[in-house]
Design a protein around this motif. Structure first.
Motif, PDB file in Angstrom:
ATOM      1  N   GLU A   1       0.834  -1.206   0.000  1.00 36.18           N
ATOM      2  CA  GLU A   1       0.000   0.000   0.000  1.00 36.18           C
ATOM      3  C   GLU A   1       0.863   1.247   0.000  1.00 36.18           C
ATOM      4  O   GLU A   1       2.074   1.179   0.212  1.00 36.18           O
ATOM      5  CB  GLU A   1      -0.910  -0.005   1.237  1.00 36.18           C
ATOM      6  CG  GLU A   1      -2.006  -1.052   1.135  1.00 36.18           C
ATOM      7  CD  GLU A   1      -2.791  -1.192   2.438  1.00 36.18           C
ATOM      8  OE1 GLU A   1      -2.662  -0.319   3.317  1.00 36.18           O
ATOM      9  OE2 GLU A   1      -3.518  -2.186   2.560  1.00 36.18           O
TER      10      GLU A   1
ATOM     11  N   ALA B   1       7.509  -1.469  -3.677  1.00 39.36           N
ATOM     12  CA  ALA B   1       6.915  -0.845  -4.873  1.00 39.36           C
ATOM     13  C   ALA B   1       5.392  -0.931  -4.814  1.00 39.36           C
ATOM     14  O   ALA B   1       4.828  -2.019  -4.678  1.00 39.36           O
ATOM     15  CB  ALA B   1       7.443  -1.513  -6.135  1.00 39.36           C
ATOM     16  N   LEU B   2       4.738   0.196  -4.940  1.00 39.65           N
ATOM     17  CA  LEU B   2       3.295   0.320  -4.710  1.00 39.65           C
ATOM     18  C   LEU B   2       2.481  -0.700  -5.504  1.00 39.65           C
ATOM     19  O   LEU B   2       2.623  -0.823  -6.706  1.00 39.65           O
ATOM     20  CB  LEU B   2       2.844   1.738  -5.085  1.00 39.65           C
ATOM     21  CG  LEU B   2       1.360   2.028  -4.889  1.00 39.65           C
ATOM     22  CD1 LEU B   2       0.972   1.883  -3.437  1.00 39.65           C
ATOM     23  CD2 LEU B   2       1.017   3.416  -5.392  1.00 39.65           C
ATOM     24  N   GLY B   3       1.642  -1.430  -4.772  1.00 43.39           N
ATOM     25  CA  GLY B   3       0.691  -2.323  -5.420  1.00 43.39           C
ATOM     26  C   GLY B   3       1.235  -3.683  -5.793  1.00 43.39           C
ATOM     27  O   GLY B   3       0.507  -4.509  -6.339  1.00 43.39           O
TER      28      GLY B   3
END
Ligand code: SF4
Ligand code: SF4
Ligand code: SF4
Ligand code: SF4
Ligand code: SF4
Lengths: 260, 302
Positions: free
Chosen positions: A78, A84-86
């Motif tokens: 998150e 790394a986002l997602g």
């Protein structure tokens, strides 16, 4: 100036402005990505990820792997998390990978970010277990904890127990847990199982956990075996630089005092 | 008749056509946007056995059979140097064909969750008469679109996904919210205070990509009844891409047909809702005869 000249000039100025603004944004984004790419050591990728760079080119952050993991071990990163986002990851100490035989996470992945060529879970390399602290590992202290060894799905292959003399007591054996990188999948069960407050065995990303020999290095004993004979001076004639009073006995005794 | 006041937009339509017909498309759209979230949540909320769709907007599997993949994110992955495999490609082709037919920016008005936020900002702007703000070209989004692909190629990562508010919002609703609210709040405030329709109408590369997908799409809004237009300006006021309306609505003299052919019309149908004179309706690209527009055809036909 004529009106259309003016408007043409305006068009050029506007275009230049848009282009440079967006270019600036692009540079910022590129630099930000560089930073955002680094993966913290506790975050492990699901099976089928060989290296982080390739993974970030491939994973579209859909979470299908998360959904199909029967043990719900995976989580999408998150905002404000240092992963790394997602993208999907798991933390061994919280909940390790169960090494499903049918590898549903890989099957679910639509992009091949989790490599479809991984069909045998024993070939997965999510990380590598390392005894990070010999001072607290109970086996190193001479006790028979053995939990990491017993819990390992590849017991006696990925982790073996190597007997050593217990110098402290002088009469016991220490069973040192030794991880073998050619077998360890990085599932994290050992780290999860470690009975200490803070695990003494941790699964680290391969890049952190594994050394690499210089590519020109040759190991003498392996070369010798391959060639069927010693490739340098025969052992018998070899001059060892030994301290005074020591000699090398080739017929099995090894290093010994000269006087005997 | 003179233009209606911004805060009065749609009131006349309600009086003339009744509440339902003056809000029909808006309601259908919100329902669709809600469903796009709900189908992903039945599994986690109701438990195994109640899955409708898994994944999120970037890629999903519905009823364990229908794969859908966002072609834009896949394109970025391709630019980043990853080999596209068939599993993702099939999903992307289905999505591409769909939007090619119904209009690319149907994604924006019927699917994208950010649209709800930016629409709300726009509505509040009208209601509280917030005017002005930064003005920049609507083409900026295409520059940004190109930039996202170039930076993907240079860095070898799917870069836009680090900040894409569309996937951040959708993914966060489905997988856990975290700080996603901040991103959405930023966009809301940007649109509300700094620039009208600033995000969706000027910057978002996702919308830009989908507009290109629907460049020559079949389903289009048309203004067949354009001679009834009494210049109340309600449609211009509610339209998120108001530049698309004028050629079709006012172009009769110049020989321009009544179909809104601009790729940035989102097919939201809000103009149909708010028009008290029923000027607009959903139609198709080929129904664009300049000489005989539909109202006249009806008179001619027996
Ligand atoms: S192998 Fe099984 S437990 Fe491990 S991540 Fe994949 S689905 Fe989950
Ligand atoms: S299924 Fe594949 S593409 Fe989707 S989040 Fe998991 S690893 Fe990434
Ligand atoms: S991570 Fe630990 S438990 Fe898993 S295979 Fe490696 S040594 Fe065994
Ligand atoms: S322009 Fe972008 S954020 Fe706006 S509705 Fe379309 S995809 Fe969503
Ligand atoms: S022209 Fe009508 S349908 Fe198209 S975007 Fe504007 S309001 Fe929506």
């Amino acid at each position: 100036m004529l009106k259309h000249q003016l408007s043409r000039r305006r068009f050029i100025v506007d275009t230049a402005r848009a282009a440079s603004g967006v270019a600036l944004l692009g540079v910022g984004l590129g630099l930000y990505t560089k930073e955002a790419k680094s993966l913290p050591a506790y975050a492990l990728r699901p099976p089928g990820v060989e290296n982080e760079d390739d993974f970030l080119a491939a994973c579209i952050r859909c979470g299908l792997c998360v959904r199909d993991c029967p043990y719900d071990i995976l989580k999408l990163s998150e905002l404000a998390e240092p992963v790394a986002l997602g993208t999907p990851y798991f933390e061994a100490r919280k909940i390790p990978c169960e090494m499903c035989e049918d590898i549903p996470c890989v099957v679910a992945c639509p992009t091949g970010a989790l490599d479809k060529e991984l069909t045998n879970i024993d070939d997965a390399r999510m990380g590598l277990a390392v005894i990070v602290d010999q001072e607290t590992c109970l086996n190193y202290l001479g006790l028979r904890c053995d939990v990491c060894h017993r819990i390992c799905p590849l017991i006696n292959e990925a982790i073996t127990l190597e007997p050593r003399h217990n110098q402290r007591s002088g009469k016991h054996t220490i069973f040192i847990p030794v991880v073998h990188s050619d077998k360890c999948t990085g599932c994290g069960k050992c780290e999860r199982g470690c009975v200490l407050e803070e695990a003494a065995i941790k699964v680290l990303p391969l890049k952190l956990a594994k050394g690499e020999l210089g590519h020109h290095y040759r190991l003498g004993w392996e070369e010798k075996e391959k060639a069927g004979k010693s490739l340098v001076t025969p052992d018998k004639e070899h001059k060892y630089n030994l301290p005074e009073g020591l000699k090398y006995e080739h017929e099995g005794e090894g290093l010994m005092k000269d006087s005997r | 008749m003179a233009a209606n006041l911004p805060e009065q937009v749609g009131k006349e339509a309600v009086l003339v056509k009744g509440w339902w017909r003056a809000n029909k498309w808006l309601l259908l759209r919100r329902t669709s946007q809600l469903l796009v979230i709900v189908i992903f949540l039945t599994g986690p909320l109701l438990g195994e056995g109640y899955w409708i769709a898994k994944g999120n907007l970037t890629s999903s599997l519905t009823f364990d059979i229908l794969p859908l993949t966002d072609p834009y994110v896949l394109l970025q992955s391709f630019f980043a140097g990853h080999e596209i495999i068939s599993q993702a490609l099939i999903g992307a082709v289905i999505v591409t064909v769909f939007y090619f037919l119904v209009g690319g920016r149907v994604f924006c008005s019927w699917v994208c969750p950010v649209n709800v936020v930016t629409d709300a900002a726009d509505g509040l702007r009208r209601k509280y008469k917030i005017k002005g703000g930064a003005r920049f070209s609507r083409d900026l989004r295409y520059w940004i679109l190109a930039m996202t692909l170039i930076v993907a190629a240079v860095t070898g990562s799917i870069v836009w996904e680090f900040i894409n508010p569309v996937s951040i919002l959708h993914r966060s609703i489905i997988f856990g919210f975290g700080y996603a609210g901040l991103v959405i709040l930023a966009i809301f405030l940007f649109d509300l205070l700094l620039s009208r329709q600033g995000w969706c109408g000027h910057l978002c590369p996702v919308g830009a990509f989908y507009s290109l997908l629907g460049r020559i799409s079949l389903v289009r809004v048309s203004a067949p009844n354009r001679e009834s237009c009494d210049d109340c300006m309600d449609c211009f006021m509610v339209c998120p891409e108001k530049q698309v309306i004028k050629p079709a609505l006012k172009g009769a003299d110049k020989g321009i047909g009544p179909v809104i052919t601009d790729m940035n019309c989102t097919n939201c149908g809000r103009c149909i809702d708010v028009c008290a004179k029923d000027v607009f309706k959903f139609s198709n690209r080929f129904n664009n005869d300049t000489l005989l527009n539909e109202s006249k055809k009806e008179e001619v036909a027996p």
